[in-house]
Motif scaffolding. Structure first.
Motif, PDB file in Angstrom:
ATOM      1  N   SER A 109      14.081  -9.065  -4.301  1.00 53.48           N
ATOM      2  CA  SER A 109      12.772  -9.288  -5.070  1.00 53.48           C
ATOM      3  C   SER A 109      12.172  -8.563  -5.903  1.00 53.48           C
ATOM      4  N   VAL A 110      11.772  -8.888  -7.171  1.00 49.98           N
ATOM      5  CA  VAL A 110      10.886  -7.871  -8.249  1.00 49.98           C
ATOM      6  C   VAL A 110       9.595  -8.343  -8.027  1.00 49.98           C
ATOM      7  N   PRO A 111       8.752  -7.463  -8.686  1.00 46.95           N
ATOM      8  CA  PRO A 111       7.212  -7.618  -8.751  1.00 46.95           C
ATOM      9  C   PRO A 111       6.956  -8.798  -9.581  1.00 46.95           C
ATOM     10  N   ALA A 112       6.005  -9.854  -9.155  1.00 42.49           N
ATOM     11  CA  ALA A 112       5.965 -10.916  -9.902  1.00 42.49           C
ATOM     12  C   ALA A 112       4.038 -11.045  -9.853  1.00 42.49           C
ATOM     13  N   PRO A 113       3.319 -10.286 -10.319  1.00 44.61           N
ATOM     14  CA  PRO A 113       1.840 -10.329 -10.257  1.00 44.61           C
ATOM     15  C   PRO A 113       1.065 -11.808 -10.169  1.00 44.61           C
ATOM     16  N   TYR A 114       0.477 -11.907  -9.145  1.00 35.25           N
ATOM     17  CA  TYR A 114      -0.388 -13.331  -9.099  1.00 35.25           C
ATOM     18  C   TYR A 114       0.780 -14.579  -9.081  1.00 35.25           C
ATOM     19  N   ASN A 115       1.768 -14.239  -8.388  1.00 32.48           N
ATOM     20  CA  ASN A 115       2.631 -15.360  -8.028  1.00 32.48           C
ATOM     21  C   ASN A 115       2.203 -16.410  -6.983  1.00 32.48           C
ATOM     22  N   ALA A 116       1.676 -17.615  -7.293  1.00 33.71           N
ATOM     23  CA  ALA A 116       1.095 -18.355  -6.302  1.00 33.71           C
ATOM     24  C   ALA A 116       1.998 -18.808  -5.501  1.00 33.71           C
ATOM     25  N   ALA A 117       3.192 -19.040  -5.879  1.00 34.56           N
ATOM     26  CA  ALA A 117       4.314 -19.354  -4.796  1.00 34.56           C
ATOM     27  C   ALA A 117       4.554 -18.580  -3.635  1.00 34.56           C
ATOM     28  N   ASN A 118       4.326 -17.271  -3.811  1.00 40.86           N
ATOM     29  CA  ASN A 118       4.489 -16.284  -2.784  1.00 40.86           C
ATOM     30  C   ASN A 118       3.350 -15.373  -2.666  1.00 40.86           C
ATOM     31  N   SER A 119       2.261 -15.958  -2.064  1.00 39.96           N
ATOM     32  CA  SER A 119       1.064 -15.143  -1.691  1.00 39.96           C
ATOM     33  C   SER A 119       1.373 -14.302  -0.724  1.00 39.96           C
ATOM     34  N   MET A 120       1.082 -12.873  -0.827  1.00 37.12           N
ATOM     35  CA  MET A 120       1.085 -11.947   0.048  1.00 37.12           C
ATOM     36  C   MET A 120       0.373 -10.524  -0.381  1.00 37.12           C
ATOM     37  N   GLY A 121       0.396  -9.603   0.568  1.00 38.64           N
ATOM     38  CA  GLY A 121      -0.408  -8.494   0.385  1.00 38.64           C
ATOM     39  C   GLY A 121       1.179  -7.427   0.301  1.00 38.64           C
ATOM     40  N   SER A 122       0.812  -6.273   0.220  1.00 36.42           N
ATOM     41  CA  SER A 122       1.825  -5.244   0.049  1.00 36.42           C
ATOM     42  C   SER A 122       2.750  -4.744   1.384  1.00 36.42           C
ATOM     43  N   ASN A 123       2.000  -5.037   2.334  1.00 34.74           N
ATOM     44  CA  ASN A 123       2.146  -4.653   3.911  1.00 34.74           C
ATOM     45  C   ASN A 123       2.291  -3.194   3.933  1.00 34.74           C
ATOM     46  N   LEU A 124       1.714  -2.318   3.063  1.00 34.03           N
ATOM     47  CA  LEU A 124       2.327  -0.886   2.972  1.00 34.03           C
ATOM     48  C   LEU A 124       1.026  -0.317   3.711  1.00 34.03           C
ATOM     49  N   GLY A 125       1.332   0.652   4.701  1.00 37.80           N
ATOM     50  CA  GLY A 125       0.503   1.445   5.417  1.00 37.80           C
ATOM     51  C   GLY A 125      -0.163   2.615   4.894  1.00 37.80           C
ATOM     52  N   PRO A 126      -1.142   3.158   5.716  1.00 40.59           N
ATOM     53  CA  PRO A 126      -1.815   4.442   5.046  1.00 40.59           C
ATOM     54  C   PRO A 126      -0.998   5.532   4.916  1.00 40.59           C
ATOM     55  N   THR A 127       0.170   5.481   5.670  1.00 41.23           N
ATOM     56  CA  THR A 127       1.155   6.699   5.526  1.00 41.23           C
ATOM     57  C   THR A 127       2.196   6.396   4.706  1.00 41.23           C
ATOM     58  N   SER A 128       2.223   5.349   3.726  1.00 42.67           N
ATOM     59  CA  SER A 128       3.341   5.086   2.981  1.00 42.67           C
ATOM     60  C   SER A 128       3.232   5.857   1.677  1.00 42.67           C
ATOM     61  N   LYS A 129       4.374   6.478   1.530  1.00 44.13           N
ATOM     62  CA  LYS A 129       4.459   7.486   0.110  1.00 44.13           C
ATOM     63  C   LYS A 129       4.448   6.479  -1.097  1.00 44.13           C
ATOM     64  N   ALA A 130       4.953   5.466  -1.051  1.00 41.55           N
ATOM     65  CA  ALA A 130       5.081   4.604  -2.242  1.00 41.55           C
ATOM     66  C   ALA A 130       3.543   4.065  -2.674  1.00 41.55           C
ATOM     67  N   LEU A 131       2.614   3.671  -1.355  1.00 41.01           N
ATOM     68  CA  LEU A 131       1.672   3.468  -1.701  1.00 41.01           C
ATOM     69  C   LEU A 131       0.602   4.651  -2.446  1.00 41.01           C
ATOM     70  N   ALA A 132       0.848   5.892  -1.831  1.00 40.03           N
ATOM     71  CA  ALA A 132       0.073   7.086  -2.065  1.00 40.03           C
ATOM     72  C   ALA A 132       0.338   7.275  -3.497  1.00 40.03           C
ATOM     73  N   ASP A 133       1.725   7.265  -3.894  1.00 38.63           N
ATOM     74  CA  ASP A 133       1.909   7.348  -5.243  1.00 38.63           C
ATOM     75  C   ASP A 133       1.281   6.307  -6.387  1.00 38.63           C
ATOM     76  N   ARG A 134       1.404   5.224  -5.808  1.00 41.49           N
ATOM     77  CA  ARG A 134       1.075   4.035  -6.735  1.00 41.49           C
ATOM     78  C   ARG A 134      -0.693   4.322  -6.916  1.00 41.49           C
ATOM     79  N   LEU A 135      -1.111   4.612  -5.789  1.00 38.49           N
ATOM     80  CA  LEU A 135      -2.822   4.723  -6.086  1.00 38.49           C
ATOM     81  C   LEU A 135      -3.031   5.893  -6.924  1.00 38.49           C
ATOM     82  N   ALA A 136      -2.270   7.105  -6.575  1.00 36.04           N
ATOM     83  CA  ALA A 136      -2.610   8.457  -7.348  1.00 36.04           C
ATOM     84  C   ALA A 136      -2.368   7.878  -9.058  1.00 36.04           C
ATOM     85  N   SER A 137      -1.209   7.290  -9.544  1.00 33.60           N
ATOM     86  CA  SER A 137      -1.136   6.860 -10.822  1.00 33.60           C
ATOM     87  C   SER A 137      -1.886   5.844 -11.154  1.00 33.60           C
TER      88      SER A 137
END
Length: 206
Positions: A84-112
């Motif tokens: 899968s690839v990022p597709a913002p606001y894809n109404a055919a695949n409603s979902m959250g990131s499912n990344l938790g507070p310990t996720s490095k990917a989430l932390a890096d994205r938030l920092a950026s």
């Protein structure tokens, strides 16, 4: 045997007809009469063309437009359907990131995202909904604070007075439903359409 089964068959058929046909048709008819816009998807039109829905966000990336919340929705990778690839606001695949507070990917994205937003408006606190994704990934609204945070960027990109853009944001803000439900919000698509209209009226000869 048939005498015992017949009442069950009749009851099943009657309930199936009532709940599977009559009730849905009645509710559809009432909705079309009482709430036609909402029943048909709260569609937004421009020049007789549907350009979106008030219920589903869109991706705005240009500096001259207000941006919505980040979206974590995805779509199949055209090169490899198993991925899968990022597709913002894809109404055919409603979902959250499912990344938790310990996720490095989430932390890096938030920092950026935080760094980019602080560069955009150094003197203001970054509203949380500009860096966090919604559970659906389709949120069409931002908080009034998030919209007002973007006023300097939008005003500069359009060469408009900040006070005028700020007044437009405030005019587009919606309060809690019935005074108690939900939170104050601004629909990003409607705000951007109003912004385009305001600038068109500001052009010489308009």
């Amino acid at each position: 045997m048939l005498k015992e089964i017949r009442p069950a068959i009749v009851s099943f058929a009657a309930l199936a007809c009532l709940t599977g046909l009559i009730y849905p048709l009645a509710m559809t008819g009432i909705a079309q009469v009482a709430f036609p816009t909402q029943a048909n998807g709260s569609l937004i039109t421009q020049n007789n063309q549907v350009i979106g829905s008030a219920l589903i966000g869109q991706s705005f990336t240009e500096p001259k437009y207000f941006h919505g919340r980040p979206s974590a929705t995805t779509a199949p990778d055209p090169q490899d359907p198993a991925k899968s690839v990022p597709a913002p606001y894809n109404a055919a695949n409603s979902m959250g990131s499912n990344l938790g507070p310990t996720s490095k990917a989430l932390a890096d994205r938030l920092a950026s995202d935080m760094a980019a937003l602080k560069q955009e408006n150094p003197g203001a606190a970054v509203p949380v909904d500009l860096v966090t994704t919604s559970g659906s990934g389709l949120d069409p609204d931002v908080s009034p604070e998030a919209a007002l945070f973007q006023v300097p960027r939008v005003a500069k990109a359009r060469n408009l007075p900040e006070a005028r853009v700020r007044a437009l944001v405030e005019s587009q803000a919606t309060g809690r439903d019935l005074g108690v439900l939900g939170e104050p919000r601004v629909n990003v698509l409607k705000l951007n359409l109003a912004l385009d209209k305001m600038q068109a009226q500001n052009q010489p000869g308009s």
